[in-house]
Design a protein around this motif. Structure first.
Motif, mmCIF file in Angstrom:
data_model
loop_
_atom_site.group_PDB
_atom_site.id
_atom_site.type_symbol
_atom_site.label_atom_id
_atom_site.label_comp_id
_atom_site.label_asym_id
_atom_site.label_seq_id
_atom_site.Cartn_x
_atom_site.Cartn_y
_atom_site.Cartn_z
ATOM 1 N N VAL A 106 47.138 38.382 35.874
ATOM 2 C CA VAL A 106 45.982 37.560 35.483
ATOM 3 C C VAL A 106 44.811 37.804 36.423
ATOM 4 N N ALA A 107 45.072 37.857 37.731
ATOM 5 C CA ALA A 107 43.995 38.122 38.686
ATOM 6 C C ALA A 107 43.354 39.476 38.403
ATOM 7 N N GLY A 108 44.176 40.476 38.086
ATOM 8 C CA GLY A 108 43.633 41.788 37.752
ATOM 9 C C GLY A 108 42.789 41.754 36.489
ATOM 10 N N ALA A 109 43.249 41.017 35.487
ATOM 11 C CA ALA A 109 42.500 40.923 34.231
ATOM 12 C C ALA A 109 41.161 40.228 34.442
ATOM 13 N N LEU A 110 41.161 39.133 35.211
ATOM 14 C CA LEU A 110 39.910 38.411 35.463
ATOM 15 C C LEU A 110 38.939 39.259 36.270
ATOM 16 N N MET A 111 39.449 39.988 37.249
ATOM 17 C CA MET A 111 38.573 40.856 38.040
ATOM 18 C C MET A 111 38.027 41.997 37.189
ATOM 19 N N HIS A 112 38.880 42.596 36.368
ATOM 20 C CA HIS A 112 38.416 43.698 35.511
ATOM 21 C C HIS A 112 37.352 43.213 34.546
ATOM 22 N N ASP B 127 35.323 48.692 38.407
ATOM 23 C CA ASP B 127 35.620 49.074 39.786
ATOM 24 C C ASP B 127 37.124 48.949 39.996
ATOM 25 N N ALA B 128 37.817 50.073 39.935
ATOM 26 C CA ALA B 128 39.283 50.067 40.044
ATOM 27 C C ALA B 128 39.734 49.532 41.396
ATOM 28 N N ARG B 129 38.954 49.757 42.456
ATOM 29 C CA ARG B 129 39.335 49.282 43.787
ATOM 30 C C ARG B 129 39.401 47.767 43.822
ATOM 31 N N LEU B 130 38.445 47.092 43.201
ATOM 32 C CA LEU B 130 38.444 45.634 43.184
ATOM 33 C C LEU B 130 39.589 45.080 42.347
ATOM 34 N N VAL B 131 39.940 45.799 41.288
ATOM 35 C CA VAL B 131 41.072 45.360 40.466
ATOM 36 C C VAL B 131 42.359 45.430 41.279
ATOM 37 N N VAL B 132 42.550 46.506 42.033
ATOM 38 C CA VAL B 132 43.745 46.632 42.882
ATOM 39 C C VAL B 132 43.750 45.540 43.949
ATOM 40 N N LEU B 133 42.584 45.264 44.530
ATOM 41 C CA LEU B 133 42.475 44.209 45.538
ATOM 42 C C LEU B 133 42.902 42.869 44.952
ATOM 43 N N ALA B 134 42.392 42.548 43.761
ATOM 44 C CA ALA B 134 42.728 41.269 43.111
ATOM 45 C C ALA B 134 44.209 41.210 42.757
ATOM 46 N N MET B 135 44.757 42.315 42.271
ATOM 47 C CA MET B 135 46.168 42.321 41.884
ATOM 48 C C MET B 135 47.077 42.164 43.100
ATOM 49 N N THR B 136 46.705 42.784 44.218
ATOM 50 C CA THR B 136 47.493 42.624 45.440
ATOM 51 C C THR B 136 47.446 41.188 45.918
ATOM 52 N N ALA B 137 46.264 40.591 45.876
ATOM 53 C CA ALA B 137 46.125 39.187 46.284
ATOM 54 C C ALA B 137 46.929 38.273 45.371
ATOM 55 N N PRO C 118 44.428 43.671 54.060
ATOM 56 C CA PRO C 118 42.978 43.533 54.196
ATOM 57 C C PRO C 118 42.548 42.071 54.405
ATOM 58 N N LYS C 119 41.523 41.883 55.227
ATOM 59 C CA LYS C 119 41.078 40.541 55.566
ATOM 60 C C LYS C 119 40.639 39.746 54.340
ATOM 61 N N ASP C 120 40.056 40.429 53.361
ATOM 62 C CA ASP C 120 39.624 39.729 52.143
ATOM 63 C C ASP C 120 40.818 39.095 51.430
ATOM 64 N N ILE C 121 41.931 39.790 51.402
ATOM 65 C CA ILE C 121 43.134 39.271 50.753
ATOM 66 C C ILE C 121 43.717 38.118 51.561
ATOM 67 N N VAL C 122 43.797 38.285 52.874
ATOM 68 C CA VAL C 122 44.340 37.223 53.724
ATOM 69 C C VAL C 122 43.540 35.943 53.554
ATOM 70 N N ARG C 123 42.230 36.060 53.560
ATOM 71 C CA ARG C 123 41.377 34.873 53.393
ATOM 72 C C ARG C 123 41.589 34.244 52.025
ATOM 73 N N ALA C 124 41.637 35.065 50.996
ATOM 74 C CA ALA C 124 41.803 34.533 49.639
ATOM 75 C C ALA C 124 43.116 33.790 49.484
ATOM 76 N N ILE C 125 44.167 34.284 50.109
ATOM 77 C CA ILE C 125 45.465 33.623 50.012
ATOM 78 C C ILE C 125 45.415 32.257 50.690
ATOM 79 N N ALA C 126 44.660 32.155 51.782
ATOM 80 C CA ALA C 126 44.483 30.843 52.424
ATOM 81 C C ALA C 126 43.711 29.890 51.529
ATOM 82 N N GLU C 127 42.919 30.431 50.581
ATOM 83 C CA GLU C 127 42.015 29.614 49.760
ATOM 84 C C GLU C 127 42.506 29.401 48.339
ATOM 85 N N HIS C 128 43.695 29.880 47.990
ATOM 86 C CA HIS C 128 44.028 29.964 46.565
ATOM 87 C C HIS C 128 44.283 28.617 45.895
ATOM 88 N N HIS C 129 44.302 27.532 46.648
ATOM 89 C CA HIS C 129 44.351 26.197 46.055
ATOM 90 C C HIS C 129 43.088 25.395 46.355
#
Length: 429
Positions: free
Chosen positions: A145-151, A160-170, A220-231
Motif C-alpha cells: 500500500v505504501a508503494g502504491a500511494l507513493m507511486h 520515481d522508482a527510488r521513492l517507491v522503493v523507499l516507501a515500500m521498505t518503510a 536510511p534516516k528518512d525511513i527511521v524517522r518515518a517509522i517513529a512517526e507512523h502513528h
C-alpha cells in the motif's frame, strides 16, 4: 518499556523478540554469525552454532558485548524474491487491496525486488514470518500500500522508482518494534481488545522501531524517522508524541495513512470504500492527497451495501450527533476548579479530539435527513463506523496523556472518561 531498552540500547536480549526468534528457529536455519560473549568476556554461544532453546537459558539476565540481533543470521530467511512473490500474490488474489495495487503492478513488483534488507531487519522479518505470520502479512500489505500511494504521488511529477522503493521498505519495517512487546498487545487487536493499561504497551512500538533501526542497522534516516512517526496524525491526534503538521515527515504521513487504511480494512466485510472514508472522515487528520488513490480505486469496487434501513440509520446518526455534543458540554463541568497538569492535559486532548470528530461530522453533511439520498445510505453508515473507531480511542488517549496521577486525580479522570464515552458509545451503536 522493554527490558532491552532500559539503558537506551540493546545490551540484553528482549524476551519477546528472543521468543519469536527461538520459535522460528524450529522451522528455519538461524545460526550465530559470530561468537556471542557477555560483557565480562564469557563465551555463551559459538559462531555457526544453530540457535536453540539452550541459548535462552544462557542469555538469562546477561548483558552482552554485542546486541543479540547483530550476532544472529537467518540463513534461509526472507529475501527480495520472497517479498516480490508476496506482493504478486496480493495483486493477483481477489482481496480488498487488489483494485488499488493492480493500478501499480509494475512499480510494486520492481520495488519489492529492489528492497534491500540489513541482516538485523532480515532476521527479525524472517522470525516474524515463521512465528507471527499475521504480523508478517500486515508488513507485506503495508509495503504494498505504501508503494502504491507513493507511486500514485510520483506519477503527477514523473515516476520515481527510488521513492517507491523507499516507501515500500518503510512500509515493510514500520511495525518492527512490535516484536519487542508481548504479541497479545499487537495493534491488530488494539481497537477492540486492549484495555488502557495494556494499550500503554502498544504505543511505544514506533519508538522501539526507531531505536532498533538507528542503532543496529544502516537503514536510511528518512525511513527511521518515518517509522517513529507512523502513528502520528497531522492534527495532533496520533501517538506517541502527538506531532502536528510539518513536524511529521512526508514519508511519515504516508505511513500513517497506510496504517489507517489497513486498520479500516480489518473490520469484517470492509473494502476500499471504508479505507477511503477512514482517511477523509476527520478533516486535517491525514494528507488529503493520499486519500485520492484510495478513493479512485474504490470507485471500481462493488458498491457498499448498508446493514440497516434508512430509518434506523438516521436514528443512530441522530443519537451519535447528540452524544458528541453532550460529551463536549460535560468536559467543562467534569474537572475541579484547579485541575492538576495531568488532568488538564487529558481534558485538553479529549476536547481537541471531540472537536475534530464534530468537525468531520458537520462537514460530511450526511447527518441531515434531507441530505442522505438512497445512494448515500451506505456511505453514511461507513462514516458512522469510522467515527466510532475514533471514539473508541478517546478514553485511552486521555489516560495516556494524563500520565501518573494521585488516587484523587485518578478518580476524577475515571469520571471524566466515563462522561466522555458512555453516551457516545451508546449513540454510535
Amino acid at each position: 518499556m522493554s527490558p532491552a531498552l532500559t539503558d537506551g540500547g540493546f545490551q540484553t536480549a528482549n524476551p519477546h523478540a528472543l521468543a519469536t526468534i527461538l520459535e522460528a528457529s524450529e522451522t528455519r536455519s538461524i545460526i550465530a554469525a559470530r561468537d556471542i560473549f557477555d560483557i565480562h568476556g564469557m563465551k555463551l554461544w559459538a559462531r555457526d552454532q544453530p540457535v536453540s532453546r539452550e541459548l535462552q537459558r544462557k542469555l538469562m539476565d546477561r548483558a552482552l558485548q554485542q546486541p543479540l540481533e547483530a550476532c544472529l543470521v537467518a540463513e534461509d530467511g526472507v529475501t527480495a524474491e520472497t517479498l516480490r512473490l508476496a506482493v504478486q500474490q496480493l495483486i493477483e488474489f481477489e482481496g480488498p487491496l487488489a483494485p488499488l495495487l493492480r493500478q501499480h503492478t509494475a512499480a510494486l513488483q520492481h520495488g519489492a525486488g529492489a528492497v534491500r534488507l540489513h541482516p538485523v531487519a532480515q532476521l527479525l522479518l524472517s522470525a516474524s514470518q515463521s512465528a507471527r505470520p499475521q504480523a508478517f502479512a500486515h508488513a507485506v500489505e503495508a509495503m504494498a500500500v505504501a508503494g502504491a500511494l507513493m507511486h500514485a504521488q510520483t506519477l503527477t511529477r514523473g515516476a520515481d522508482a527510488r521513492l517507491v522503493v523507499l516507501a515500500m521498505t518503510a512500509g515493510l519495517l514500520h511495525d518492527i518494534g512490535e516484536m519487542y512487546i508481548a504479541p497479545e498487545f499487537g495493534e491488530a487487536d488494539a481497537d477492540n481488545a486492549l484495555d488502557v493499561a495494556t494499550y500503554r504497551q502498544l504505543v511505544v512500538h514506533p519508538h522501539i522501531g526507531q531505536l532498533l533501526l538507528s542503532q543496529l542497522t544502516d537503514c536510511p534516516k528518512d525511513i527511521v524517522r518515518a517509522i517513529a512517526e507512523h502513528h502520528e496524525h497531522l492534527d495532533g491526534s496520533g501517538y506517541p508524541h502527538r506531532l502536528q503538521g510539518d513536524q511529521i515527515s512526508p514519508l511519515g504521513r504516508l505511513l500513517a495513512a497506510t496504517e489507517m487504511a489497513l486498520a479500516a480494512l480489518r473490520q469484517p466485510g470492509a473494502n476500499l470504500h471504508h479505507a477511503s472514508v477512514a482517511l477523509r472522515v476527520v478533516p486535517g487528520e491525514f494528507d488529503e492527497h493520499l486519500a485520492g488513490p484510495l478513493a479512485a480505486a474504490a470507485r471500481i469496487v462493488t458498491p457498499l451495501v448498508t446493514r440497516q434501513s434508512t430509518e434506523d440509520l438516521l436514528h443512530h446518526l441522530a443519537q451519535l450527533d447528540f452524544a458528541l455534543q453532550g460529551a463536549l458540554n460535560r468536559l467543562d463541568t467534569a474537572l475541579p476548579p484547579a485541575p492538576s497538569p495531568g488532568l488538564q492535559r487529558a481534558a485538553d486532548l479529549s476536547r481537541h479530539l471531540l472537536h475534530k470528530l464534530r468537525q468531520g461530522w458537520n462537514e460530511s453533511g450526511l447527518w441531515s435527513p434531507g441530505a442522505i439520498g438512497v445512494d448515500q445510505i451506505a456511505e453514511a453508515e461507513a462514516v458512522q463506523d469510522a467515527l466510532r473507531t475514533r471514539l473508541l480511542t478517546i478514553e485511552r488517549m486521555a489516560r495516556l496523556s494524563a500520565g501518573e496521577l494521585s488516587a484523587d486525580d485518578a478518580e476524577v479522570l475515571d469520571q471524566l472518561c466515563h462522561s466522555l464515552t458512555a453516551d457516545v458509545k451508546a449513540g454510535a451503536n
